[in-house]
Structure formats: C-alpha cells, structure tokens
Scaffold this active site. Structure first.
Site, mmCIF file in Angstrom:
data_model
loop_
_atom_site.group_PDB
_atom_site.id
_atom_site.type_symbol
_atom_site.label_atom_id
_atom_site.label_comp_id
_atom_site.label_asym_id
_atom_site.label_seq_id
_atom_site.Cartn_x
_atom_site.Cartn_y
_atom_site.Cartn_z
ATOM 1 N N ASP A 29 0.856 -1.183 0.000
ATOM 2 C CA ASP A 29 0.000 0.000 0.000
ATOM 3 C C ASP A 29 0.898 1.241 0.000
ATOM 4 O O ASP A 29 1.854 1.334 0.780
ATOM 5 C CB ASP A 29 -0.906 0.011 1.236
ATOM 6 N N ILE A 30 0.607 2.169 -0.875
ATOM 7 C CA ILE A 30 1.459 3.351 -1.045
ATOM 8 C C ILE A 30 1.349 4.302 0.156
ATOM 9 O O ILE A 30 2.260 5.102 0.399
ATOM 10 C CB ILE A 30 1.101 4.074 -2.380
ATOM 11 N N HIS A 93 -10.077 -5.733 -2.916
ATOM 12 C CA HIS A 93 -8.752 -5.904 -2.323
ATOM 13 C C HIS A 93 -8.862 -6.152 -0.827
ATOM 14 O O HIS A 93 -9.824 -5.736 -0.185
ATOM 15 C CB HIS A 93 -7.858 -4.684 -2.592
ATOM 16 N N HIS A 95 -6.622 -5.684 2.741
ATOM 17 C CA HIS A 95 -5.475 -5.062 3.408
ATOM 18 C C HIS A 95 -4.882 -6.070 4.392
ATOM 19 O O HIS A 95 -5.617 -6.643 5.208
ATOM 20 C CB HIS A 95 -5.906 -3.841 4.224
HETATM 21 P P1 AMP Z 1 -9.853 1.374 0.220
HETATM 22 O O1 AMP Z 1 -10.454 1.300 -1.174
HETATM 23 O O2 AMP Z 1 -10.636 2.308 1.101
HETATM 24 O O3 AMP Z 1 -9.644 0.012 0.817
HETATM 25 O O4 AMP Z 1 -8.418 2.052 0.108
HETATM 26 C C1 AMP Z 1 -7.599 1.879 -1.021
HETATM 27 C C2 AMP Z 1 -6.166 1.707 -0.607
HETATM 28 O O5 AMP Z 1 -5.381 1.664 -1.780
HETATM 29 C C3 AMP Z 1 -5.615 2.847 0.260
HETATM 30 O O6 AMP Z 1 -5.044 2.305 1.457
HETATM 31 C C4 AMP Z 1 -4.542 3.485 -0.629
HETATM 32 O O7 AMP Z 1 -3.425 3.945 0.097
HETATM 33 C C5 AMP Z 1 -4.181 2.359 -1.573
HETATM 34 N N1 AMP Z 1 -3.704 2.805 -2.874
HETATM 35 C C6 AMP Z 1 -4.318 3.676 -3.705
HETATM 36 N N2 AMP Z 1 -3.575 3.852 -4.819
HETATM 37 C C7 AMP Z 1 -2.489 3.076 -4.677
HETATM 38 C C8 AMP Z 1 -1.336 2.821 -5.489
HETATM 39 N N3 AMP Z 1 -1.173 3.417 -6.671
HETATM 40 N N4 AMP Z 1 -0.408 1.960 -5.023
HETATM 41 C C9 AMP Z 1 -0.554 1.356 -3.825
HETATM 42 N N5 AMP Z 1 -1.612 1.545 -3.025
HETATM 43 C C10 AMP Z 1 -2.565 2.392 -3.431
#
Ligand code: AMP
Length: 130
Positions: A29-30, A93, A95
């Site tokens: 996660d970025i 996804h 986490h």
């Molecule tokens: P959620 O959809 O609420 O579960 O959150 C989406 C997650 O994706 C967040 O924790 C972001 O930090 C992560 N995220 C979004 N864009 C990227 C990316 N380009 N690379 C890695 N993680 C990402």
C-alpha cells in the site's frame, strides 16, 4: 477505464510488488498504516470483494494467507491483521497489516512515510518468503 489496480497489475503504473499467482497480485500500500502493509487483489477486476464468485474469493483468501505468513516472517509483529474497506478503489482488495495491538489497525492514524528504498526493501523481503 481500467481501475488503478488493473493498471498496476498490467505494469502500466509502478508498484512495490510483493508477488503474484495465476489469479492474484500483491503489492505494498502506497500510504501504509504500518510498514509492511500489503494489498492483495484479484487480477480479475471486480468492484467489491464480497461480489467475487466463490472460486475467486477462496483463491484470493488462500493467497492472502500465504502473503500474511510471509509478512509475519519479515516484519516484527504479533499478528497480521486483515481488513476490507474498498471505499476508495473500486477493485476488490484485502489489506494485510502487521500489528501488535488493535490500535495498529486504525486507518485514521497518520500514514507512515517510508523512503522508496525502504518500501522496495520491504516488498523484496516479503516477496522472498512467498
Ligand atoms: P480502500 O479502497 O478504502 O480500501 O483504500 C484503497 C487503498 O489503496 C488505500 O489504502 C490506498 O493507500 C491504496 N492505494 C491507492 N492507490 C495506490 C497505489 N497506486 N499503489 C498502492 N496503493 C494504493
């Protein structure tokens, strides 16, 4: 238009890749809640985790279990927490977050700032345990 995660999986957008199998892909996660925070996603683009068909859901969870075990070998932690949110990115996804207490699963906490080198090192180390 493909989701940002589909564009990561295809290589169009860079990521700190942890690993993949036939159906699934894992990367850091970025904006990590903790160092070693990994996202596990199905290669098939489905908006919401709980809308995956059974085979794909089971495949993703089995892959997530492998990734969680690899995280635990590399990141000092008591457990690897699993969370499903999906409010930001419409591509299913999971986490996976190394934790020592319930408070470590707090998504409101200020996100960790890690250098590119630290992120790459963590991704490579977890990937090597897969
Ligand atoms: P959620 O959809 O609420 O579960 O959150 C989406 C997650 O994706 C967040 O924790 C972001 O930090 C992560 N995220 C979004 N864009 C990227 C990316 N380009 N690379 C890695 N993680 C990402």
């Amino acid at each position: 238009m493909a989701s940002i995660f589909s564009r990561i999986i295809s290589g169009e957008i860079p990521c700190y890749k942890v690993g993949e199998d036939e159906k699934n892909f894992a990367f850091l996660d970025i904006n990590p809640v903790a160092p070693g925070h990994v996202l596990v996603v199905p290669k098939k683009e489905v908006d919401y985790l709980f809308d995956l068909d059974t085979d794909d859901y089971v495949s993703l969870q089995l892959f997530a279990a492998k990734v969680a075990k690899a995280i635990a070998k590399v990141m000092p932690c008591k457990r690897v927490g699993e969370a499903v949110i999906g409010l930001d990115v419409p591509h299913a996804h999971i986490h996976l977050i190394p934790i020592n207490s319930e408070a470590d699963m707090n998504f409101f906490k200020e996100k960790k700032q890690l250098s590119e080198a630290e992120m790459q090192h963590i991704a490579d180390a977890i990937g090597a345990e897969l």
